[in-house]
Design an enzyme around this catalytic site. Structure first.
Site, PDB file in Angstrom:
ATOM      1  N   HIS A 130      -4.937 -47.081 -13.260  1.00  0.00           N
ATOM      2  CA  HIS A 130      -3.864 -47.064 -12.256  1.00  0.00           C
ATOM      3  C   HIS A 130      -2.629 -47.808 -12.770  1.00  0.00           C
ATOM      4  O   HIS A 130      -1.497 -47.411 -12.497  1.00  0.00           O
ATOM      5  CB  HIS A 130      -4.332 -47.699 -10.946  1.00  0.00           C
ATOM      6  N   HIS A 159      -4.376 -38.241 -14.323  1.00  0.00           N
ATOM      7  CA  HIS A 159      -5.235 -39.321 -13.824  1.00  0.00           C
ATOM      8  C   HIS A 159      -6.422 -39.568 -14.771  1.00  0.00           C
ATOM      9  O   HIS A 159      -6.705 -40.713 -15.142  1.00  0.00           O
ATOM     10  CB  HIS A 159      -5.729 -38.958 -12.423  1.00  0.00           C
ATOM     11  N   LYS A 169     -21.980 -38.930  -6.783  1.00  0.00           N
ATOM     12  CA  LYS A 169     -20.940 -39.370  -5.846  1.00  0.00           C
ATOM     13  C   LYS A 169     -21.488 -39.442  -4.432  1.00  0.00           C
ATOM     14  O   LYS A 169     -21.249 -40.416  -3.697  1.00  0.00           O
ATOM     15  CB  LYS A 169     -19.760 -38.394  -5.912  1.00  0.00           C
ATOM     16  N   GLU A 179     -16.287 -48.288   1.088  1.00  0.00           N
ATOM     17  CA  GLU A 179     -16.101 -49.145  -0.078  1.00  0.00           C
ATOM     18  C   GLU A 179     -16.003 -50.616   0.283  1.00  0.00           C
ATOM     19  O   GLU A 179     -15.033 -51.306  -0.040  1.00  0.00           O
ATOM     20  CB  GLU A 179     -14.863 -48.700  -0.877  1.00  0.00           C
ATOM     21  N   LYS A 210     -12.036 -40.137   0.573  1.00  0.00           N
ATOM     22  CA  LYS A 210     -10.854 -40.952   0.268  1.00  0.00           C
ATOM     23  C   LYS A 210      -9.649 -40.043   0.242  1.00  0.00           C
ATOM     24  O   LYS A 210      -9.601 -39.073  -0.508  1.00  0.00           O
ATOM     25  CB  LYS A 210     -11.003 -41.635  -1.092  1.00  0.00           C
ATOM     26  N   HIS A 256     -10.543 -47.511 -13.624  1.00  0.00           N
ATOM     27  CA  HIS A 256      -9.427 -47.109 -12.757  1.00  0.00           C
ATOM     28  C   HIS A 256      -8.393 -48.211 -12.555  1.00  0.00           C
ATOM     29  O   HIS A 256      -7.232 -47.914 -12.288  1.00  0.00           O
ATOM     30  CB  HIS A 256      -9.950 -46.651 -11.392  1.00  0.00           C
ATOM     31  N   ARG A 274     -19.525 -48.827  -3.517  1.00  0.00           N
ATOM     32  CA  ARG A 274     -18.718 -47.659  -3.853  1.00  0.00           C
ATOM     33  C   ARG A 274     -17.644 -47.955  -4.891  1.00  0.00           C
ATOM     34  O   ARG A 274     -17.193 -47.044  -5.607  1.00  0.00           O
ATOM     35  CB  ARG A 274     -18.083 -47.068  -2.582  1.00  0.00           C
ATOM     36  N   GLU A 301     -14.034 -38.421 -15.443  1.00  0.00           N
ATOM     37  CA  GLU A 301     -14.814 -38.883 -14.284  1.00  0.00           C
ATOM     38  C   GLU A 301     -16.300 -38.537 -14.447  1.00  0.00           C
ATOM     39  O   GLU A 301     -17.169 -39.275 -13.998  1.00  0.00           O
ATOM     40  CB  GLU A 301     -14.275 -38.266 -12.983  1.00  0.00           C
ATOM     41  N   ARG A 341      -3.544 -37.397  15.432  1.00  0.00           N
ATOM     42  CA  ARG A 341      -4.590 -38.423  15.265  1.00  0.00           C
ATOM     43  C   ARG A 341      -5.915 -37.860  14.754  1.00  0.00           C
ATOM     44  O   ARG A 341      -6.968 -38.454  14.959  1.00  0.00           O
ATOM     45  CB  ARG A 341      -4.802 -39.216  16.549  1.00  0.00           C
ATOM     46  N   ASN A 396     -14.824 -46.775  -9.528  1.00  0.00           N
ATOM     47  CA  ASN A 396     -13.502 -47.098 -10.073  1.00  0.00           C
ATOM     48  C   ASN A 396     -13.555 -47.659 -11.484  1.00  0.00           C
ATOM     49  O   ASN A 396     -12.591 -48.258 -11.946  1.00  0.00           O
ATOM     50  CB  ASN A 396     -12.793 -48.088  -9.146  1.00  0.00           C
TER      51      ASN A 396
END
Lengths: 388, 388
Positions: free
Chosen positions: B276, B289, B251, B261, B167, B272, B265, B209, B145, B269
């Protein structure tokens, strides 16, 4: 830290009578911006507003199993959608049992959520016992990096312990609950009527955790249990309403003080280190969690007595109440000292190589979390309870 | 919110000169009790104290891949153990590539951690690019955990973006990063010397990026990139030191304002959602990517222009700089309008059925996150970039 127990509808009414009238007792878990209510009462699944006030988006995924779905899924879907046509409900029905608390089964939840194109505003609802709650909660913590979830526990085990406090996760073949997250629900809804369909063995299993609360921090509750164990075994609704409320209050107080188990919260694991070793070594599912905890609690009491930390009378009272609850007081015969030792070495409470145990110390209702004990006492306890 | 950029050793020295002298530049990510430093500089892996000050227990698990292990694993183990005999280091070496960012590979990390009997005081160290950082971080968030972790990113992509901000996650066959957690590291250590071994294609992928930061919120940085793109392509160390620092500052500022987010935030993206869709539809790993993001950024710019939100000159400048960075400016030929639409329907930015997009709006360096756009413009963009 604050734990308030209030009646949602009629403040001042006597709690233990409420179950039959449909007003929920509310125990608040105080965790700042992650606080949430536990609703306890009879017929709560007929009160749509209780659930619906915690649904924020338009999509819900109910996670349940093959045993619980035929009994309560329709009822829960109705509670979620009655008078609320904007909400649509999907469901995923998992196989039942601790042995399915694994990654493969967890992936079925993700598959369903993704195929249904659920988004971040959705809510996952766990409908079932501890295994369903732990898996659904972990899935909710990880789906799209976290979505809302609600616990509707249907076993004593889940109602008095596992659904409260945000521990979620799955098992690894080498140990229980080794993969998971601390992730709090929006609310916990305990409809005590669901216990009417619970098998006797499951009911007894949950009582092991109830007895634990008395031993670790609530002597009056333990004494109440000694007097009322027969009422609990015969499923007296008032006795159960009180038991669930008092257990949730104990759990909520501990969790509010130590959400992520950096210290105090570990006391909730009395008997669990021995118990997890039994569950892991025997193969998940042969013994119910509470059965393993019961045997583990006797072992912890035995070791505490060997260390000179408690009176013999406490050991006897522990044995007596567990026997009256028809719970095992010794581990399965196949367990060896070595099996205990190797399983206990990967317990989550190992810190830099030292195994901390929760042991009883002092008068009834007192315990310690400690790695500072005579290793001989542990060896003696293991040898006393194992044939080899 | 506060983002401070300081020099750990010699405040006041000019940042862009520091990389060659071994003093780290420090960018602080301000997240209350989850705050952490990003160290940036040349030769930082030779400075044991930087890493060791963030190791709290006695056990470390380095998670890396078959490409990076032969280059830097020994160096990292030395940095962790030099003068520190109490620390022992395990490692797990995963196959390299986005297509292995899945549950099966993730389980190898858990298997190694559990078989090594690591406890809650241990630290996971991610040594590699974005895939390693995302998987190691998610494993750290879930093992027992949650245990400590440290990011040592070795690609431009990871150094300027994915290692910062917490993330973490893995892919599902139906979409990227759909399973994961927000989980912050103890520190990020960027040794810019690791870029010396990075293939050209990976280097360019990271620049996608970098260019993104200029477009969404930092016009002066975009203009600096236009002037210095050739220096970056020829791996000029000073240009890269500045690029990494400025990207991390952007960032860190965004993450400090919106860790999970819930709003702002999402601007990170840009490109993206289209990107994606390309990565998911083509099979993970065929396009890097950043390559997919580059084509996606052109598509987002095209759609913004069709909506009348930006000047044609911005579209041209986006195309020009990406071409100079040797990045693709159109999606792969096999992509159809329907493939985009079905992949975009399960994007994390869908909210109650409406797909929000990050689009450019206003002068250079301005963008919006919105579901309020003319669907026709999206259709026109998809048709303009797809043959069918």
């Amino acid at each position: 830290m604050k734990v308030s127990t209030t009646l949602a509808a009629t403040p001042g009414m006597e709690t233990s009578k409420l179950s039959s009238r449909g007003f929920p007792t509310v125990v608040d878990v105080d965790l700042g911006d992650r606080s949430y209510p536990i609703y306890i009462g009879s017929g709560l699944l007929n009160q749509s507003d209780l659930l619906q006030r915690h649904i924020h988006g338009k999509r819900v995924l109910v996670v349940t199993n093959t045993t619980v779905a035929p009994l309560y899924l329709d009822k829960v879907v109705s509670a979620l959608t009655n008078g609320n046509p904007n909400v649509t409900v999907e469901n995923v029905i998992l196989p039942d049992g601790e042995k399915y608390k694994d990654t493969d089964t967890l992936m079925k939840v993700f598959d369903k959520a993704i195929e249904s194109q659920l988004d971040r505003q959705c809510t996952f609802v766990a409908l079932g016992g501890g295994v369903i709650g732990d898996m659904c909660g972990y899935a909710a913590s990880s789906f799209l990096r976290g979505v809302n979830f609600i616990q509707i526990p249907t076993t004593v085990m889940a109602q008095v312990d596992s659904s409260v406090g945000g521990k979620t996760g799955i098992n690894h073949r080498l140990g229980k609950n080794l993969i998971g997250a601390f992730y709090q629900p929006q609310c916990v809804l305990i409809d005590t009527d669901t216990l009417n369909t619970l098998p006797d063995r499951e009911l007894a299993s949950g009582l092991a955790e109830v007895i634990k609360y008395g031993l670790i921090r609530d002597a009056p509750f333990f004494e109440w249990q000694e007097k009322n164990i027969q009422a609990l075994m015969s499923r007296d609704p008032d006795a159960f309403a009180y038991t669930i409320k008092r257990s949730c209050e104990n759990k909520a107080e501990v969790v509010s003080q130590d959400e992520k188990e950096t210290g105090l919260r570990a006391i909730g694991n009395l008997g669990h280190t021995f118990g997890h070793a039994i569950e892991t070594s025997c193969g998940y599912g042969h013994w119910l969690h509470g059965e393993a905890v019961a045997a583990g609690t006797v072992m912890a009491a035995d070791m505490s007595y060997r260390l000179g930390w408690i009176d013999e009378s406490v050991v006897e009272r522990v044995n007596n109440i567990l026997k009256q609850a028809k719970l095992p007081t010794t581990p399965p015969e196949m367990m060896t000292v070595d099996m205990f030792k190797s399983a206990m070495a990967i317990d989550k409470k190992v810190a830099d190589g030292i195994l901390r145990l929760i042991l009883l110390k002092g008068p009834l209702g007192s315990c310690v979390i400690t790695g500072d004990y005579d290793r001989k006492a542990l060896d003696e306890t293991l040898r006393a309870f194992c044939k080899s």
